[in-house]
Write an enzyme that holds these catalytic residues in place. Structure first.
Site, short mmCIF file in Angstrom:
data_model
loop_
_atom_site.label_atom_id
_atom_site.label_comp_id
_atom_site.label_asym_id
_atom_site.label_seq_id
_atom_site.Cartn_x
_atom_site.Cartn_y
_atom_site.Cartn_z
N GLY A 48 53.99 49.01 26.01
CA GLY A 48 52.54 49.72 25.94
C GLY A 48 52.41 48.90 24.89
O GLY A 48 50.71 48.49 24.87
N CYS A 49 52.82 48.90 23.77
CA CYS A 49 52.32 48.57 22.82
C CYS A 49 52.42 46.95 23.47
O CYS A 49 51.12 45.99 22.41
CB CYS A 49 53.17 48.98 21.31
SG CYS A 49 53.46 51.23 21.22
N THR A 50 52.99 46.50 23.80
CA THR A 50 52.70 44.88 24.17
C THR A 50 51.81 44.94 24.58
O THR A 50 50.73 43.96 24.13
CB THR A 50 54.44 44.07 24.25
OG1 THR A 50 54.64 44.27 23.68
CG2 THR A 50 53.70 42.76 24.58
N ALA A 53 48.12 45.43 22.43
CA ALA A 53 48.00 44.57 21.59
C ALA A 53 47.59 43.22 22.71
O ALA A 53 46.07 42.49 21.70
CB ALA A 53 49.26 43.60 20.29
#
Length: 158
Positions: A48-50, A53
């Site tokens: 999710g964070c990738t 970003a």
């Protein structure tokens, strides 16, 4: 730990000076005079964070053309942030808040629901800070996928 105090439009953005993915220090004061999108995410190199970003990376040129600087903040160490930056060609600063003091000041660290359980951790959030250092928007519990597109619409960029 209880739910964190949340910021509201018009509140002063909490100041910070934190190490970045390049090992340098970045202060909110360094960005005064520019609008800032500060987004809080739980952990570098997770799916999710990738996604989030990379969405910010892919929108960076148009955000900057509209006068916004983007900064990501997480409790990851600078070394992990550097790996994340290199692996995913992240082209904006990632700052490290290992003691979570800044995340807490922004109301982005505390109790949250994760898979039906109450846990303590980073609350995925985005803050739009005006050129004078005031909170313009404070968005809590945002989704990793689709959030940047919604933010762009809300800012009138699309």
């Amino acid at each position: 730990m209880t739910a964190p105090d949340r910021l509201s439009p018009g509140d002063p953005a909490p100041e910070f000076t934190l190490p970045t993915d390049t090992g340098e220090q970045l202060s909110l004061a360094d960005l005064r005079g520019r609008k800032v999108v500060l987004y809080a995410y739980p952990a570098a190199m997770t799916p999710g964070c990738t996604k989030q970003a990379c969405d910010f990376r892919d929108s960076l040129a148009s955000l900057q053309a509209a006068g916004y600087e983007v900064v990501g903040i997480s409790p990851d160490k600078p070394e992990k942030l550097a790996k994340f930056r290199d692996r995913d060609a992240i082209t904006f600063p990632l700052v490290s808040d290992t003691d979570r003091a800044v995340l807490t000041a922004y109301g982005a660290y505390g109790e949250k629901q994760l898979y039906g359980k109450t846990v303590t951790g980073v609350i995925r959030s985005t803050f739009v800070i005006d050129a004078d250092g005031k909170i313009e928007r404070a968005l809590y519990n945002v989704k990793a996928t689709g959030h940047v597109a919604k933010l762009r619409r809300d800012l009138g960029l699309d």
